[in-house]
Design an enzyme around this catalytic site. Sequence first.
Site, PDB file in Angstrom:
ATOM      1  N   PHE A 160       0.831  -1.213   0.000  1.00 12.83           N
ATOM      2  CA  PHE A 160       0.000   0.000   0.000  1.00 12.83           C
ATOM      3  C   PHE A 160       0.865   1.263   0.000  1.00 12.83           C
ATOM      4  O   PHE A 160       0.785   2.095  -0.914  1.00 12.83           O
ATOM      5  CB  PHE A 160      -0.942  -0.071   1.214  1.00 12.83           C
ATOM      6  CG  PHE A 160      -1.492   1.241   1.652  1.00 12.83           C
ATOM      7  CD1 PHE A 160      -2.167   2.069   0.752  1.00 12.83           C
ATOM      8  CD2 PHE A 160      -1.346   1.662   2.970  1.00 12.83           C
ATOM      9  CE1 PHE A 160      -2.680   3.292   1.169  1.00 12.83           C
ATOM     10  CE2 PHE A 160      -1.858   2.868   3.388  1.00 12.83           C
ATOM     11  CZ  PHE A 160      -2.519   3.697   2.481  1.00 12.83           C
ATOM     12  N   ILE A 161       1.728   1.419   0.993  1.00 11.24           N
ATOM     13  CA  ILE A 161       2.532   2.645   1.065  1.00 11.24           C
ATOM     14  C   ILE A 161       3.600   2.626  -0.031  1.00 11.24           C
ATOM     15  O   ILE A 161       3.828   3.629  -0.715  1.00 11.24           O
ATOM     16  CB  ILE A 161       3.190   2.799   2.457  1.00 11.24           C
ATOM     17  CG1 ILE A 161       2.120   2.888   3.553  1.00 11.24           C
ATOM     18  CG2 ILE A 161       4.085   4.042   2.489  1.00 11.24           C
ATOM     19  CD1 ILE A 161       2.680   2.929   4.983  1.00 11.24           C
ATOM     20  N   GLY A 185       1.790  -7.449  -0.596  1.00 10.53           N
ATOM     21  CA  GLY A 185       1.755  -6.545  -1.734  1.00 10.53           C
ATOM     22  C   GLY A 185       1.188  -7.229  -2.965  1.00 10.53           C
ATOM     23  O   GLY A 185       1.025  -8.451  -3.003  1.00 10.53           O
ATOM     24  N   TYR A 239       5.072  -6.537  17.887  1.00  8.37           N
ATOM     25  CA  TYR A 239       5.278  -5.665  16.711  1.00  8.37           C
ATOM     26  C   TYR A 239       5.998  -4.381  17.119  1.00  8.37           C
ATOM     27  O   TYR A 239       6.998  -3.989  16.496  1.00  8.37           O
ATOM     28  CB  TYR A 239       3.904  -5.350  16.091  1.00  8.37           C
ATOM     29  CG  TYR A 239       3.946  -4.310  15.001  1.00  8.37           C
ATOM     30  CD1 TYR A 239       4.285  -4.637  13.697  1.00  8.37           C
ATOM     31  CD2 TYR A 239       3.646  -2.973  15.284  1.00  8.37           C
ATOM     32  CE1 TYR A 239       4.336  -3.674  12.702  1.00  8.37           C
ATOM     33  CE2 TYR A 239       3.685  -2.003  14.292  1.00  8.37           C
ATOM     34  CZ  TYR A 239       4.030  -2.362  13.003  1.00  8.37           C
ATOM     35  OH  TYR A 239       4.080  -1.408  12.022  1.00  8.37           O
ATOM     36  N   LYS A 255       9.800  -3.161  16.120  1.00  9.68           N
ATOM     37  CA  LYS A 255      10.060  -1.886  15.431  1.00  9.68           C
ATOM     38  C   LYS A 255      11.076  -1.058  16.217  1.00  9.68           C
ATOM     39  O   LYS A 255      11.962  -0.417  15.641  1.00  9.68           O
ATOM     40  CB  LYS A 255       8.754  -1.116  15.243  1.00  9.68           C
ATOM     41  CG  LYS A 255       7.858  -1.671  14.143  1.00  9.68           C
ATOM     42  CD  LYS A 255       8.414  -1.304  12.765  1.00  9.68           C
ATOM     43  CE  LYS A 255       7.578  -1.863  11.632  1.00  9.68           C
ATOM     44  NZ  LYS A 255       8.095  -1.497  10.303  1.00  9.68           N
ATOM     45  N   ASP A 310      -3.362  -3.837  21.964  1.00  8.78           N
ATOM     46  CA  ASP A 310      -3.967  -2.664  21.339  1.00  8.78           C
ATOM     47  C   ASP A 310      -3.704  -1.425  22.201  1.00  8.78           C
ATOM     48  O   ASP A 310      -4.045  -1.401  23.378  1.00  8.78           O
ATOM     49  CB  ASP A 310      -5.484  -2.911  21.256  1.00  8.78           C
ATOM     50  CG  ASP A 310      -6.114  -2.272  20.044  1.00  8.78           C
ATOM     51  OD1 ASP A 310      -5.373  -1.838  19.150  1.00  8.78           O
ATOM     52  OD2 ASP A 310      -7.357  -2.213  20.011  1.00  8.78           O
TER      53      ASP A 310
HETATM   54  C1  UD1 Z   1      -1.546   0.472  12.684  1.00 12.25           C
HETATM   55  C2  UD1 Z   1      -0.842  -0.224  11.546  1.00 12.25           C
HETATM   56  C3  UD1 Z   1       0.593  -0.501  11.923  1.00 12.25           C
HETATM   57  C4  UD1 Z   1       1.239   0.823  12.322  1.00 12.25           C
HETATM   58  C5  UD1 Z   1       0.476   1.427  13.485  1.00 12.25           C
HETATM   59  C6  UD1 Z   1       1.020   2.810  13.875  1.00 12.25           C
HETATM   60  C7  UD1 Z   1      -2.262  -1.606  10.074  1.00 12.25           C
HETATM   61  C8  UD1 Z   1      -2.896  -2.916   9.834  1.00 12.25           C
HETATM   62  N1  UD1 Z   1      -1.537  -1.488  11.205  1.00 12.25           N
HETATM   63  O1  UD1 Z   1      -1.687  -0.412  13.820  1.00 12.25           O
HETATM   64  O2  UD1 Z   1       1.295  -1.029  10.812  1.00 12.25           O
HETATM   65  O3  UD1 Z   1       2.586   0.628  12.667  1.00 12.25           O
HETATM   66  O4  UD1 Z   1      -0.877   1.637  13.070  1.00 12.25           O
HETATM   67  O5  UD1 Z   1       0.222   3.382  14.873  1.00 12.25           O
HETATM   68  O6  UD1 Z   1      -2.381  -0.685   9.274  1.00 12.25           O
HETATM   69  N2  UD1 Z   1     -10.209  -1.884  14.965  1.00 12.25           N
HETATM   70  C9  UD1 Z   1     -11.574  -1.993  15.120  1.00 12.25           C
HETATM   71  N3  UD1 Z   1     -12.295  -2.599  14.133  1.00 12.25           N
HETATM   72  C10 UD1 Z   1     -11.711  -3.096  13.008  1.00 12.25           C
HETATM   73  C11 UD1 Z   1     -10.307  -2.987  12.854  1.00 12.25           C
HETATM   74  C12 UD1 Z   1      -9.586  -2.375  13.860  1.00 12.25           C
HETATM   75  O7  UD1 Z   1     -12.147  -1.589  16.159  1.00 12.25           O
HETATM   76  O8  UD1 Z   1     -12.426  -3.623  12.142  1.00 12.25           O
HETATM   77  C13 UD1 Z   1      -9.438  -1.164  15.997  1.00 12.25           C
HETATM   78  C14 UD1 Z   1      -8.233  -1.879  16.561  1.00 12.25           C
HETATM   79  O9  UD1 Z   1      -8.585  -2.743  17.610  1.00 12.25           O
HETATM   80  C15 UD1 Z   1      -7.399  -0.674  17.025  1.00 12.25           C
HETATM   81  C16 UD1 Z   1      -7.707   0.395  15.984  1.00 12.25           C
HETATM   82  O10 UD1 Z   1      -8.932   0.004  15.382  1.00 12.25           O
HETATM   83  O11 UD1 Z   1      -7.834  -0.209  18.284  1.00 12.25           O
HETATM   84  C17 UD1 Z   1      -6.646   0.510  14.918  1.00 12.25           C
HETATM   85  O12 UD1 Z   1      -6.338  -0.796  14.470  1.00 12.25           O
HETATM   86  P1  UD1 Z   1      -5.492  -1.057  13.132  1.00 12.25           P
HETATM   87  O13 UD1 Z   1      -6.051  -0.260  12.012  1.00 12.25           O
HETATM   88  O14 UD1 Z   1      -5.383  -2.527  12.965  1.00 12.25           O
HETATM   89  O15 UD1 Z   1      -4.103  -0.362  13.450  1.00 12.25           O
HETATM   90  P2  UD1 Z   1      -3.052  -0.359  14.673  1.00 12.25           P
HETATM   91  O16 UD1 Z   1      -3.118  -1.607  15.459  1.00 12.25           O
HETATM   92  O17 UD1 Z   1      -3.196   0.954  15.358  1.00 12.25           O
END
Ligand code: UD1
Length: 313
Positions: free
Chosen positions: A12-13, A37, A141, A145, A279
């Site tokens: 993606f990026i 990818g 993770y 990093k 999370d």
């Molecule tokens: C994301 C990135 C990670 C990056 C980080 C930096 C992805 C998959 N992960 O992690 O590579 O290093 O940000 O901050 O892009 N959630 C829901 N419903 C859903 C999906 C997710 O509630 O359907 C919640 C998750 O529990 C979390 C939040 O949304 O609280 C964000 O989740 P996600 O988009 O997976 O990203 P991060 O874990 O923050």
Amino acid sequence: MAHWLITGGAGFIGSHLARRLAALGHDVVVLDNLAQGRAENLNGIPHRLVRGSIGDPAILAELVADAAGIYHLAARVSVQDCIANLMAGHADNVIGSLNVLQAAVAAGRLPVVYASSAAVYGDTGPHASTETMQERPISPYGADKLAVEHHAHAFGLIHGLPTLGLRFFNVYGSGQRPDSAYAGVIPRFVDNARAGRPHTVFGDGQQSRDFVHVDDIVTAMITGMERMQGRQTPEAWLGGFCNVCTGIPTSLIELAAAVDRVIGAVPQPLDFQPARKGDIHYSAGDPAKMQALLGFKPGVALDQGLAEMLKPG
Ligand code: UD1
């Protein structure tokens, strides 16, 4: 002309970065194992795609031979994926990165801009994450990093390798895929809104993220590389790092409402599920160091970025 090597360039990026670099007239070589990818992401972009892994030092050695520098984006990007697949995540995110750093040294200390993550901070409480804070990752993770940042610093001291770790906050934009258990929240919510499905929310939905548009991420990477090459403020580049963030926290409940509003859908119900382990609750970054180092601040507002993502076609 020397090329830029993008590891993970079919992702993606990486594919957004490839498009911008090619548009600027640069030669682009992509190394991608096509696990996450897709070759189609690079359609219409002049590039050379090599299907292979950062786990393979021989391929890296070949591709860095005439390179001007390396953008290292290949990684296992999901926090949950790296919990479920600990050793594979560690191999991709740490061992693979060490291979990239070693290849950069062997090729004559090529500058490396690499994807670090806001996940290095862990839970900061309701405070913006600044680079002077003690990092306390709460997931494998995030720990991996952070390990790469420490290694990059050591490579700087031992080999004089210029590196810049960009602590990406939550990146979103067109081409981000919704169709995996590990997909990011924005493509998931967009997909839900389009299909008229409830939004699954893990936890209470009060957790926040600092959403950064991929165009701003690409600008940060290219600006960082240019500055590193020009050796402006050289001391900053031996193991350098900074946030790439907007400074604006958005809760998941606000995000769901924004996606529904921008797409013009009726608000979808929220389907609350137990919080995920690892999370982070509050995440927003302080952009000050990025502004000082790169002279740049993300400019795409969330509504604007969502609208662009939701354009038909
Ligand atoms: C994301 C990135 C990670 C990056 C980080 C930096 C992805 C998959 N992960 O992690 O590579 O290093 O940000 O901050 O892009 N959630 C829901 N419903 C859903 C999906 C997710 O509630 O359907 C919640 C998750 O529990 C979390 C939040 O949304 O609280 C964000 O989740 P996600 O988009 O997976 O990203 P991060 O874990 O923050």
